[in-house]
Enzyme design. Structure first.
Site, short mmCIF file in Angstrom:
data_model
loop_
_atom_site.label_atom_id
_atom_site.label_comp_id
_atom_site.label_asym_id
_atom_site.label_seq_id
_atom_site.Cartn_x
_atom_site.Cartn_y
_atom_site.Cartn_z
N HIS A 29 -13.30 27.64 15.49
CA HIS A 29 -13.69 28.71 14.58
C HIS A 29 -12.51 29.63 14.27
O HIS A 29 -12.39 30.16 13.18
CB HIS A 29 -14.86 29.50 15.15
CG HIS A 29 -16.13 28.70 15.18
ND1 HIS A 29 -16.93 28.58 14.08
CD2 HIS A 29 -16.69 27.96 16.14
CE1 HIS A 29 -17.95 27.80 14.37
NE2 HIS A 29 -17.84 27.40 15.62
N ARG A 45 -7.58 10.49 -4.68
CA ARG A 45 -7.20 9.18 -4.13
C ARG A 45 -8.35 8.69 -3.25
O ARG A 45 -8.66 9.31 -2.24
CB ARG A 45 -5.95 9.31 -3.27
CG ARG A 45 -4.75 9.85 -4.02
CD ARG A 45 -3.54 9.94 -3.10
NE ARG A 45 -2.41 10.49 -3.82
CZ ARG A 45 -2.12 11.79 -3.88
NH1 ARG A 45 -2.89 12.65 -3.24
NH2 ARG A 45 -1.09 12.21 -4.57
N ARG A 86 -9.68 7.88 -8.57
CA ARG A 86 -8.95 6.62 -8.78
C ARG A 86 -9.56 5.56 -7.88
O ARG A 86 -9.75 5.80 -6.69
CB ARG A 86 -7.48 6.83 -8.43
CG ARG A 86 -6.67 5.54 -8.58
CD ARG A 86 -5.21 5.76 -8.29
NE ARG A 86 -4.97 6.03 -6.88
CZ ARG A 86 -3.81 6.42 -6.38
NH1 ARG A 86 -2.79 6.63 -7.18
NH2 ARG A 86 -3.66 6.63 -5.09
N GLU A 97 1.57 3.36 -14.87
CA GLU A 97 2.60 3.42 -13.83
C GLU A 97 3.45 2.17 -13.79
O GLU A 97 4.23 1.96 -12.87
CB GLU A 97 1.96 3.68 -12.46
CG GLU A 97 0.84 2.72 -12.10
CD GLU A 97 0.07 3.12 -10.85
OE1 GLU A 97 0.63 3.82 -10.00
OE2 GLU A 97 -1.10 2.70 -10.72
N ASN A 140 5.61 8.25 -9.75
CA ASN A 140 6.32 7.69 -8.59
C ASN A 140 6.54 6.19 -8.77
O ASN A 140 7.66 5.69 -8.67
CB ASN A 140 5.55 7.92 -7.29
CG ASN A 140 5.18 9.37 -7.10
OD1 ASN A 140 5.55 10.21 -7.90
ND2 ASN A 140 4.46 9.67 -6.04
N ASP A 141 5.45 5.46 -9.05
CA ASP A 141 5.58 4.03 -9.25
C ASP A 141 6.30 3.73 -10.56
O ASP A 141 7.09 2.80 -10.63
CB ASP A 141 4.21 3.34 -9.22
CG ASP A 141 3.84 2.93 -7.79
OD1 ASP A 141 4.77 2.74 -6.99
OD2 ASP A 141 2.64 2.82 -7.49
N ARG A 185 11.03 2.54 -3.56
CA ARG A 185 10.77 3.90 -3.10
C ARG A 185 11.01 4.10 -1.62
O ARG A 185 11.30 5.19 -1.15
CB ARG A 185 9.30 4.24 -3.35
CG ARG A 185 8.99 4.74 -4.69
CD ARG A 185 7.53 4.56 -5.00
NE ARG A 185 6.67 5.49 -4.27
CZ ARG A 185 5.37 5.61 -4.50
NH1 ARG A 185 4.79 4.89 -5.42
NH2 ARG A 185 4.66 6.46 -3.81
N CYS A 196 0.07 12.67 -13.14
CA CYS A 196 -0.45 12.98 -11.81
C CYS A 196 0.54 12.64 -10.71
O CYS A 196 0.26 12.79 -9.54
CB CYS A 196 -1.79 12.31 -11.57
SG CYS A 196 -1.71 10.52 -11.48
#
Lengths: 85, 542
Positions: free
Chosen positions: B188, B294, B330, B429, B452-453, B463, B500
């Protein structure tokens, strides 16, 4: 007597708050409601006993309902399970 | 100067006096009570009183901490109605003729022990709730004043740990920070710290009573506490603290404002999320929607292939909580760097170019349909969008849409409710998707650029390979041109185009993207407000 089986999908299992609401609602019916996991059973009107079963995600429970309003009671409880657990 | 360390919950700096927060010690008589009836009455009165207190805490928490934190007090109220607990305490008073305080201690401890012996962490943690209720009962029975424990001046509170009711009762305007010896990231204390964004250290084993009243600085960035710090350190950390305050104030001012440039162009800034646990961050940072949810987490968090029902519950929770905001989910993007045992995927020579994402889904139709059915069912609870990853051809998009339509028909026959209109889009992508963007745009409602891709495939740069660092250029003109071509193709066919990938949050490119005509940027939640600030300072007419 009515009976149904249910496999819990909620990530935290049968947890405090919805269980508390369920116990409160269960008191509106006269039927005896018993929930069983493995060899342990609890009265659905007792919150701490119900939580004491420690039902987790992916585990199956059996709920038995017996009494004058068992039809309505079973339908209500089953719906509650699918919406909350 | 003394330095203590712990585990930080939130970043940030707190400067002020330390105050030790100590719960009262209960001295309970084990002697026989004179009048058991009177003890039963005292017990009953205390029980009713504590239920009222818990209800008041529920109302307070609902306003200050939200539904989820408040729920525990509703559960507390109901626990105090439990027949086993009440009968257990009453038996101690009637059979052993003990006082109400003794009965409460024994009765509640028994239940707390039952929970602490369970093997699941969630149920174990419930023993803290029972102890919390026990202390509340004892405070009422013994007339303890718990309101003055916090002191009257702003301070950094030091405690063993805070119970749920303490975290709500504490006067937040007097709290600079928190330090506890116990606690976990699910406790908590941690939940309160996060919801208030309050600098907090847990698991600080050095806590000591003689800290009371001492001047200290809690440095959340470095997970440590300086007691009686040196003047140099005071100056450095005070400056850092003031900077934080300035930044925070600026961003808070931006909440509720639109992402509109000086010359009046408005775009949408959405958040990227990884699961239901990120909902809070979306709300706290005022994102207008979710541009990339995702869905991998449902697959990665599961030991076996997750059922339709399991997925439905997870999607529903996010979509329903954030409604009417758009949530774009996605579909499964497993493969390449994300592998899962139960999927039994073969080891590949070249996984980035291999059997992944939509390629798996289109060959394992039952697996794909489970997810699509779960998504369609969740769509009835809010504003859901579906996005397919790794698309290279028109044929793939058509096939995905056919399977989606098949799932929709099945659900209609089963009488299950599905939203009438669901936006369907694709990730752009791959260079193939960029070059075929005109054809693809005619099949979907939106494009979302996965930079990114797209960078990896456009520049043929792995990458994951650190050796390639000198060759990589995140602003490579080829990638920027690919983005521009995609936006233009989308607009030619009247669909919206977003970004994105990581590049969406790159503030040095925001103006470039706006000039290209981008409609939406979806970024990590923390970047939403900083991006809004930049957008509002841009003038495209110049």
């Amino acid at each position: 007597m009515k009976e149904f089986k249910y496999t819990v999908t909620d990530p935290v299992g049968i947890h405090a708050r919805p269980a508390g609401i369920l116990v409160k609602e269960a008191k509106n019916f006269v039927s005896k409601i018993t929930i069983t996991k493995g060899e342990k059973s609890a009265d659905m009107r007792k919150l701490l006993a119900l939580m004491g079963l420690g039902v987790k995600q992916g585990e199956e429970v059996t709920v038995q309902i017996e009494g004058d309003d068992e039809e309505a009671c079973a339908a209500y409880i089953e719906k509650f399970f699918s919406e909350n657990f | 100067m003394q330095v203590a360390t712990g585990t930080k919950i939130v970043n940030g700096i707190a400067i002020g006096k330390l105050h030790i927060y100590k719960a009262p010690v209960y001295e309970i008589s084990e002697a026989q009570a004179e009048d058991p009836i009177q003890e039963l009455n005292r017990f009953e009165q205390a029980r009713v009183k504590v239920q009222e207190q818990q209800h008041a805490l529920y109302e307070k928490a609902l306003k200050t901490a939200g539904e989820e934190s408040a729920g525990i007090f509703e559960a507390h109220e109901l626990m105090l109605d439990d027949d086993d607990l009440i009968d257990g305490c009453k038996a101690i008073m009637t059979e052993q003729k003990k006082g109400a305080e003794y009965a409460v201690r024994e009765g509640f401890d028994n239940v707390a022990q039952m929970f602490s012996e369970m093997d699941d962490p969630y149920f174990q943690a419930r023993s803290a709730d029972i102890i919390d209720l026990k202390n509340a009962m004892l405070d009422v029975l013994m007339g303890n004043d718990t309101d003055s424990l916090q002191g009257t001046e702003p301070s950094i509170l030091v405690a063993e740990d805070f119970t749920p009711s303490e975290t709500v009762k504490l006067d937040k305007s007097l709290m600079l920070g928190m330090i506890t010896r116990e606690g976990s990231s699910n406790s908590h204390t941690a939940i309160l710290a996060r919801s208030m964004n309050l600098p907090t250290l847990i698991q600080c084993k050095d806590i000591s009573d003689d800290w009371e009243g001492k001047f200290a600085i809690l440095d959340g960035y470095n997970s440590c506490l300086y007691i009686e710090p040196t003047p140099d350190l005071i100056e450095t950390l005070t400056n850092k603290h003031n900077e934080d305050l300035k930044k925070e104030a600026l961003l808070q001012e931006l909440k509720g404002k639109s992402n509109t440039t000086i010359d009046g162009r408005t775009i949408r800034v959405y958040a990227n999320i990884g699961g239901p646990s990120d909902i809070g961050a979306v709300q706290a940072n005022d994102a207008e929607g979710v541009g990339l949810f995702r869905s991998e987490f449902v697959y990665l968090n599961s030991k076996e292939d997750p059922s339709e029902e399991e997925q439905f519950q997870a999607y529903k929770r996010v979509v329903e909580t954030l409604a009417p905001k758009l949530v774009v989910i996605r579909t499964c993007d497993i493969g390449a760097d994300k592998t899962i045992d139960y999927m039994n995927l073969d080891k590949e020579e070249n996984p980035a170019l291999g059997y992944r994402a939509i390629r798996i889904c289109l060959t394992r139709k039952d697996f794909f349909k489970r997810q699509l059915r779960a998504l369609l069912r969740a769509s009835a609870y809010g504003n859901l969008g579906i996005m397919f990853p790794m698309i290279i051809s028109l044929r793939e998009v058509r096939e995905c849409k056919e399977i989606l339509a098949e799932c929709r028909r099945e659900l209609a026959n089963e009488g299950v409710k599905v939203a009438d209109k669901i936006e369907v889009g694709i990730m752009v992508e791959t260079p193939a998707a960029v070059l075929c963007a005109d054809e693809l745009a005619q099949e979907v409602d939106f494009f979302s650029l996965g930079t990114n891709d797209l960078t990896q495939y456009t520049c043929a740069l792995d990458r994951q390979n650190a050796k390639l660092e000198p060759f990589s250029d995140t602003h490579h003109p080829a990638v920027l041109r690919a983005i521009q071509m995609t936006i233009e193709a989308g607009h030619r066919h009247g669909i919206w185009v977003g970004i994105c990938g990581e590049l969406g949050a790159d503030q040095t490119l925001t103006e470039t993207f706006l000039r290209m005509g981008v409609d939406e940027l979806s970024v990590n939640a923390k970047s939403v407000l900083p991006l809004r600030k930049i957008i509002r300072s841009i003038d495209l007419s110049k």
